[in-house]
Design a protein around this motif. Structure first.
Motif, PDB file in Angstrom:
ATOM      1  N   GLY A 133       1.002  -1.104  -0.055  1.00 21.22           N
ATOM      2  CA  GLY A 133       0.065  -0.008   0.113  1.00 21.22           C
ATOM      3  C   GLY A 133       0.862   1.330   0.060  1.00 21.22           C
ATOM      4  O   GLY A 133       2.273   1.172  -0.010  1.00 21.22           O
ATOM      5  N   ALA A 134       0.334   2.393  -0.072  1.00 18.35           N
ATOM      6  CA  ALA A 134       0.975   3.614  -0.246  1.00 18.35           C
ATOM      7  C   ALA A 134      -0.101   4.505   0.733  1.00 18.35           C
ATOM      8  O   ALA A 134      -0.975   4.383   0.920  1.00 18.35           O
ATOM      9  CB  ALA A 134       0.973   4.161  -1.540  1.00 18.35           C
ATOM     10  N   LEU A 135       0.823   5.605   1.065  1.00 16.37           N
ATOM     11  CA  LEU A 135       0.296   6.771   1.962  1.00 16.37           C
ATOM     12  C   LEU A 135       0.147   7.965   1.168  1.00 16.37           C
ATOM     13  O   LEU A 135       1.227   8.489   0.497  1.00 16.37           O
ATOM     14  CB  LEU A 135       1.094   6.912   3.459  1.00 16.37           C
ATOM     15  CG  LEU A 135       0.376   7.772   4.294  1.00 16.37           C
ATOM     16  CD1 LEU A 135       0.492   6.975   5.535  1.00 16.37           C
ATOM     17  CD2 LEU A 135       1.246   9.037   4.361  1.00 16.37           C
ATOM     18  N   ALA A 136      -0.851   8.649   1.117  1.00 18.11           N
ATOM     19  CA  ALA A 136      -1.153   9.998   0.599  1.00 18.11           C
ATOM     20  C   ALA A 136      -1.475  11.150   1.842  1.00 18.11           C
ATOM     21  O   ALA A 136      -2.319  10.928   2.561  1.00 18.11           O
ATOM     22  CB  ALA A 136      -2.470   9.936  -0.283  1.00 18.11           C
ATOM     23  N   CYS A 137      -0.175  11.748   2.155  1.00 13.15           N
ATOM     24  CA  CYS A 137      -0.238  12.821   3.368  1.00 13.15           C
ATOM     25  C   CYS A 137      -0.853  14.133   2.754  1.00 13.15           C
ATOM     26  O   CYS A 137      -0.499  14.651   1.730  1.00 13.15           O
ATOM     27  CB  CYS A 137       0.914  12.755   3.885  1.00 13.15           C
ATOM     28  SG  CYS A 137       1.168  13.960   5.260  1.00 13.15           S
ATOM     29  N   ASN A 138      -1.727  14.911   3.588  1.00  9.01           N
ATOM     30  CA  ASN A 138      -2.149  16.064   3.102  1.00  9.01           C
ATOM     31  C   ASN A 138      -1.440  17.204   4.061  1.00  9.01           C
ATOM     32  O   ASN A 138      -1.707  18.317   3.863  1.00  9.01           O
ATOM     33  CB  ASN A 138      -3.647  16.320   3.382  1.00  9.01           C
ATOM     34  CG  ASN A 138      -4.019  16.099   4.955  1.00  9.01           C
ATOM     35  OD1 ASN A 138      -3.130  15.982   5.735  1.00  9.01           O
ATOM     36  ND2 ASN A 138      -5.129  16.423   5.140  1.00  9.01           N
ATOM     37  N   CYS A 139       0.023  17.020   4.199  1.00  7.77           N
ATOM     38  CA  CYS A 139       0.616  18.092   5.266  1.00  7.77           C
ATOM     39  C   CYS A 139       1.013  19.064   4.100  1.00  7.77           C
ATOM     40  O   CYS A 139       0.772  18.820   2.866  1.00  7.77           O
ATOM     41  CB  CYS A 139       1.822  17.486   5.686  1.00  7.77           C
ATOM     42  SG  CYS A 139       3.069  17.095   4.797  1.00  7.77           S
ATOM     43  N   SER A 140       1.572  20.149   4.401  1.00  2.49           N
ATOM     44  CA  SER A 140       1.795  21.210   3.578  1.00  2.49           C
ATOM     45  C   SER A 140       2.721  20.947   2.382  1.00  2.49           C
ATOM     46  O   SER A 140       2.479  21.656   1.240  1.00  2.49           O
ATOM     47  CB  SER A 140       2.310  22.333   4.271  1.00  2.49           C
ATOM     48  OG  SER A 140       3.495  22.280   4.911  1.00  2.49           O
ATOM     49  N   ILE A 141       3.572  20.037   2.404  1.00  2.00           N
ATOM     50  CA  ILE A 141       4.709  19.616   1.314  1.00  2.00           C
ATOM     51  C   ILE A 141       4.217  18.412   0.731  1.00  2.00           C
ATOM     52  O   ILE A 141       4.086  18.516  -0.608  1.00  2.00           O
ATOM     53  CB  ILE A 141       6.070  19.436   1.727  1.00  2.00           C
ATOM     54  CG1 ILE A 141       6.999  19.311   0.860  1.00  2.00           C
ATOM     55  CG2 ILE A 141       6.220  18.262   2.705  1.00  2.00           C
ATOM     56  CD1 ILE A 141       8.337  19.589   1.160  1.00  2.00           C
TER      57      ILE A 141
END
Length: 115
Positions: free
Chosen positions: A22-30
């Motif tokens: 699996g993969a992670l999609a992060c919504n942090c600023s970068i």
């Protein structure tokens, strides 16, 4: 399985071993701006094919994650950090791996904005 990855121009290239579950999609600023899909592996499984100096490093906030990117084409193929147990990890941007069918990889969304 062994994968090959790189930035767009090839100045930053690497091999990485492991199984992509699996993969992670992060919504942090970068991460939101980069659009990375991250796969975390032990840092020992990341093997650079180009000199470490070929990649530039960007850190922000708590300065604990090294966001590695190519200073020529601007692509962010991986990052380096430490997991909660203190182990060195590499965060591979699977969008930079060759031969990956992104539609077959389950993506978990992570709220990094609130950290």
């Amino acid at each position: 399985m062994k994968y090959q990855g790189s930035c767009h121009c090839g100045r930053v290239a690497f091999d990485v071993e492991g199984e992509i579950k699996g993969a992670l999609a992060c919504n942090c600023s970068i991460c939101q701006r980069k659009g990375s899909l991250l796969w975390f592996v032990p840092k020992a499984e990341l093997h650079l094919r180009t000199p470490d100096e070929a990649a530039s490093t960007y850190t922000f906030n708590k300065h604990v994650i090294k966001h590695r990117f190519c200073p020529v084409c601007g692509i962010h193929p991986y990052g380096e950090g430490v997991d909660p147990q203190g182990n060195e990890v590499a965060a591979i941007n699977i969008r930079c791996l060759e031969g990956i069918d992104l539609d077959t990889i389950p993506v978990q969304h992570y709220n990094g904005r609130d950290i």
